[in-house]
Design a protein around this motif. Sequence first.
Motif, PDB file in Angstrom:
ATOM      1  N   VAL A 391       9.350 -20.054   1.158  1.00 32.48           N
ATOM      2  CA  VAL A 391       9.983 -19.198   2.080  1.00 32.48           C
ATOM      3  C   VAL A 391      11.569 -19.281   1.596  1.00 32.48           C
ATOM      4  O   VAL A 391      11.744 -18.464   1.708  1.00 32.48           O
ATOM      5  N   ALA A 392      12.374 -20.149   1.630  1.00 30.31           N
ATOM      6  CA  ALA A 392      13.029 -20.079   1.872  1.00 30.31           C
ATOM      7  C   ALA A 392      13.953 -20.174   0.405  1.00 30.31           C
ATOM      8  O   ALA A 392      14.556 -19.831   0.347  1.00 30.31           O
ATOM      9  N   ASP A 393      13.093 -20.826  -0.424  1.00 34.45           N
ATOM     10  CA  ASP A 393      13.818 -20.782  -1.221  1.00 34.45           C
ATOM     11  C   ASP A 393      12.967 -19.682  -1.855  1.00 34.45           C
ATOM     12  O   ASP A 393      14.510 -18.667  -2.933  1.00 34.45           O
ATOM     13  N   LEU A 394      12.581 -18.528  -2.030  1.00 41.17           N
ATOM     14  CA  LEU A 394      11.663 -17.395  -2.431  1.00 41.17           C
ATOM     15  C   LEU A 394      13.198 -16.351  -1.800  1.00 41.17           C
ATOM     16  O   LEU A 394      14.086 -15.914  -2.376  1.00 41.17           O
ATOM     17  N   ILE A 395      14.044 -16.788  -0.556  1.00 42.44           N
ATOM     18  CA  ILE A 395      15.088 -15.749   0.003  1.00 42.44           C
ATOM     19  C   ILE A 395      16.416 -16.143  -0.231  1.00 42.44           C
ATOM     20  O   ILE A 395      17.145 -15.534  -0.475  1.00 42.44           O
ATOM     21  N   ALA A 396      16.255 -17.330  -1.037  1.00 42.96           N
ATOM     22  CA  ALA A 396      17.512 -17.546  -1.235  1.00 42.96           C
ATOM     23  C   ALA A 396      17.631 -17.501  -2.774  1.00 42.96           C
ATOM     24  O   ALA A 396      18.534 -17.185  -3.669  1.00 42.96           O
ATOM     25  N   GLY A 397      16.915 -16.849  -3.556  1.00 43.88           N
ATOM     26  CA  GLY A 397      16.662 -16.311  -4.814  1.00 43.88           C
ATOM     27  C   GLY A 397      16.170 -17.931  -5.841  1.00 43.88           C
ATOM     28  O   GLY A 397      16.812 -17.001  -7.484  1.00 43.88           O
ATOM     29  N   ALA A 398      16.048 -18.673  -5.272  1.00 43.51           N
ATOM     30  CA  ALA A 398      16.070 -19.684  -6.269  1.00 43.51           C
ATOM     31  C   ALA A 398      14.626 -19.890  -6.960  1.00 43.51           C
ATOM     32  O   ALA A 398      13.793 -19.088  -6.362  1.00 43.51           O
ATOM     33  N   ASP A 399      14.825 -20.429  -7.534  1.00 38.25           N
ATOM     34  CA  ASP A 399      12.803 -20.491  -8.392  1.00 38.25           C
ATOM     35  C   ASP A 399      11.967 -21.660  -7.995  1.00 38.25           C
ATOM     36  O   ASP A 399      12.734 -22.996  -7.146  1.00 38.25           O
ATOM     37  N   PRO A 400      10.826 -21.233  -6.817  1.00 37.11           N
ATOM     38  CA  PRO A 400       9.751 -22.071  -6.032  1.00 37.11           C
ATOM     39  C   PRO A 400      10.091 -22.981  -6.487  1.00 37.11           C
ATOM     40  O   PRO A 400       9.500 -22.529  -8.633  1.00 37.11           O
ATOM     41  N   ILE A 401       8.989 -24.060  -6.729  1.00 39.30           N
ATOM     42  CA  ILE A 401       8.271 -24.943  -7.355  1.00 39.30           C
ATOM     43  C   ILE A 401       7.075 -25.191  -7.814  1.00 39.30           C
ATOM     44  O   ILE A 401       6.928 -25.500  -8.396  1.00 39.30           O
ATOM     45  N   VAL A 402       6.455 -23.629  -7.273  1.00 39.04           N
ATOM     46  CA  VAL A 402       5.023 -23.133  -7.823  1.00 39.04           C
ATOM     47  C   VAL A 402       4.971 -21.745  -7.992  1.00 39.04           C
ATOM     48  O   VAL A 402       6.584 -20.931  -7.842  1.00 39.04           O
ATOM     49  N   ASP A 403       4.518 -21.349  -9.588  1.00 38.24           N
ATOM     50  CA  ASP A 403       4.422 -20.382  -9.604  1.00 38.24           C
ATOM     51  C   ASP A 403       3.623 -19.355  -8.625  1.00 38.24           C
ATOM     52  O   ASP A 403       2.327 -19.995  -8.318  1.00 38.24           O
ATOM     53  N   MET A 404       4.429 -18.389  -8.212  1.00 35.14           N
ATOM     54  CA  MET A 404       3.626 -17.398  -6.704  1.00 35.14           C
ATOM     55  C   MET A 404       3.138 -16.237  -7.137  1.00 35.14           C
ATOM     56  O   MET A 404       2.770 -15.535  -6.258  1.00 35.14           O
ATOM     57  N   ALA A 405       2.981 -15.733  -8.991  1.00 35.72           N
ATOM     58  CA  ALA A 405       2.035 -14.620  -8.630  1.00 35.72           C
ATOM     59  C   ALA A 405       1.052 -15.080  -7.865  1.00 35.72           C
ATOM     60  O   ALA A 405       0.478 -13.650  -7.769  1.00 35.72           O
ATOM     61  N   PRO A 406      -0.120 -15.695  -8.075  1.00 37.21           N
ATOM     62  CA  PRO A 406      -1.352 -15.460  -7.920  1.00 37.21           C
ATOM     63  C   PRO A 406      -1.044 -15.326  -6.286  1.00 37.21           C
ATOM     64  O   PRO A 406      -2.312 -15.481  -5.213  1.00 37.21           O
ATOM     65  N   PHE A 407      -0.221 -15.367  -5.072  1.00 34.59           N
ATOM     66  CA  PHE A 407      -0.481 -15.352  -4.152  1.00 34.59           C
ATOM     67  C   PHE A 407       0.678 -13.923  -3.847  1.00 34.59           C
ATOM     68  O   PHE A 407       1.046 -13.368  -2.635  1.00 34.59           O
ATOM     69  N   ARG A 408       0.612 -13.628  -5.145  1.00 37.07           N
ATOM     70  CA  ARG A 408       1.551 -11.652  -4.377  1.00 37.07           C
ATOM     71  C   ARG A 408       0.728 -10.964  -3.119  1.00 37.07           C
ATOM     72  O   ARG A 408      -0.598 -11.112  -3.350  1.00 37.07           O
ATOM     73  N   PRO A 409       1.477 -10.452  -2.531  1.00 36.71           N
ATOM     74  CA  PRO A 409       0.702  -9.726  -1.258  1.00 36.71           C
ATOM     75  C   PRO A 409      -0.190  -8.172  -2.505  1.00 36.71           C
ATOM     76  O   PRO A 409      -1.213  -7.786  -2.083  1.00 36.71           O
ATOM     77  N   ASN A 410      -0.451  -7.692  -3.540  1.00 37.76           N
ATOM     78  CA  ASN A 410      -0.947  -7.033  -4.281  1.00 37.76           C
ATOM     79  C   ASN A 410      -1.358  -7.066  -5.407  1.00 37.76           C
ATOM     80  O   ASN A 410      -1.846  -6.279  -6.206  1.00 37.76           O
ATOM     81  N   ARG A 411      -2.329  -8.171  -5.013  1.00 35.47           N
ATOM     82  CA  ARG A 411      -2.785  -8.893  -6.174  1.00 35.47           C
ATOM     83  C   ARG A 411      -4.248  -8.455  -6.543  1.00 35.47           C
ATOM     84  O   ARG A 411      -5.193  -8.976  -7.395  1.00 35.47           O
ATOM     85  N   PHE A 412      -4.864  -7.938  -5.281  1.00 31.29           N
ATOM     86  CA  PHE A 412      -6.812  -6.881  -4.544  1.00 31.29           C
ATOM     87  C   PHE A 412      -6.569  -5.872  -5.791  1.00 31.29           C
ATOM     88  O   PHE A 412      -5.636  -5.406  -5.921  1.00 31.29           O
TER      89      PHE A 412
END
Length: 412
Positions: A391-412
């Motif tokens: 959460v902190a990395d996303l707010i900072a605009g930093a690259d998170p340690i994990v690929d976040m695509a599988p966790f996006r809200p509109n994936r369904f």
Amino acid sequence: MTSKIIVIGAGVIGAASALSLQADGHQVTLLEREAPCAGASFGNAGAIVNGSCVPTAMPGILYDVIRMSVQPLPPLSIRPAYFHKILPWLLRFIWQSRSVAASNNAAHLHTLTKHAVDAWHQLVDDTALAPLVEEAGWLKVYEKAASFADTAKARKLMDEAGTSYEVLGRREISDLEPNLAPIFNFGFYQKDCLRLVNPHKLVNSMVDLMVSRGGQFKQFDVERIQHEGKQVSLSGSAGSITADKVIVAAGAWSRSLAEQLGDSVPLDTERGYHLMLPESTRDLLNAPVVNGESSFVLSPMETGMRLSSQIEFGGLVAAPDYSRVRSLLPLAKRMLPTLDTREQSAWMGFRPSLPDSLPVVGFSTNSKNVLYAFGHQHLGMTMGAVTGKLVADLIAGADPIVDMAPFRPNRF
Ligand SMILES: Cc1cc2nc3c(=O)[nH]c(=O)nc-3n(C[C@H](O)[C@H](O)[C@H](O)COP(=O)(O)OP(=O)(O)OC[C@H]3O[C@@H](n4cnc5c(N)ncnc54)[C@H](O)[C@@H]3O)c2cc1C
């Protein structure tokens, strides 16, 4: 850049997010409609299972559900009055149980959970929280060879994801937990995990730490959320409040908040139960132990032994039904013959769950000022600290340690 950030929900996800955002220099206010840790984070089994990756929707789940529906006290149940409401979720859940989907979900889950122990250490070491988190293994035990053989699919997914575990026999199980009855012939064991000696105290202490570092905690039931230019405005039980950014971490109650922002997320709840047994029972086990055949966990906590179990689809409103969890007491006694099974308290909590067993961690599709962090199902304590960091990395605009695509809200 420092922002004024509001976090909605003081469960483990909200509290960990608040601490990580604060560590990045933001001005953080945590809103909670009840007291801190009033939700699922209160009464869980307290296991931080590093690398845990087996989704709930596994190949063969449909057959398992049908088989369980004829058992007298099954570990999984659906309240008849809720059946029509949960049906769309269940159909998605069954779709996620295809082999290929289960393998993908396991791999994605593993990208988060493999950081669980390190992230918890980063969050609690050198703070007053440290004594509440202890090194411990995660042990599952089985009496019958056939039951252990049934875990082959789960072990295959763990092998594929790279989760390490050991297969144990009767002697090794008894070496780890001498008070267990000598009836368990098979076990599997994940060594490098953690246990929470009191999840409620831990989350409360996280909130206290955030306040002691200059953050704010407010009792506030958020009813409305909307964008207003570059700000997000919230209104509810304590009037209105605005912020530069808002984190929605309201656990199983997050769906309606996301809906107000135009995001339709298939979040529902898997209700779970616990019973607390007398304080004198707390030293009978060294760490949580799962009875793999009867699907319950015995967790030693500082307040006594906790017996937790059940997946019940019944929504957020229906009253608890403690009969199933109570029916497990004789089985717990069979497992741990010296266990004093006098019930001290009973509890029900709402696991926030999506059909693919993956959480939602990502920005609202319509606003880069609202970030969702919910849906951590059976593994919210495990993923709490790592989610806070993401959460902190996303707010900072930093690259998170994990690929976040599988966790996006509109994936369904
Ligand atoms: C029986 C059981 C055993 C479990 N065992 C484990 C385990 O061993 N290991 C593990 O990793 N996980 C376990 N879990 C899962 C874990 O407890 C959850 O995934 C986790 O607690 C979810 O945390 P959360 O912060 O998302 O939600 P919650 O803890 O439910 O917090 C959400 C908070 O938001 C507040 N809120 C909701 N709506 C609003 C609103 N509109 N305004 C303000 N506040 C609001 C709620 O009051 C609540 O306090 C277990 C769960 C259960 C039920």
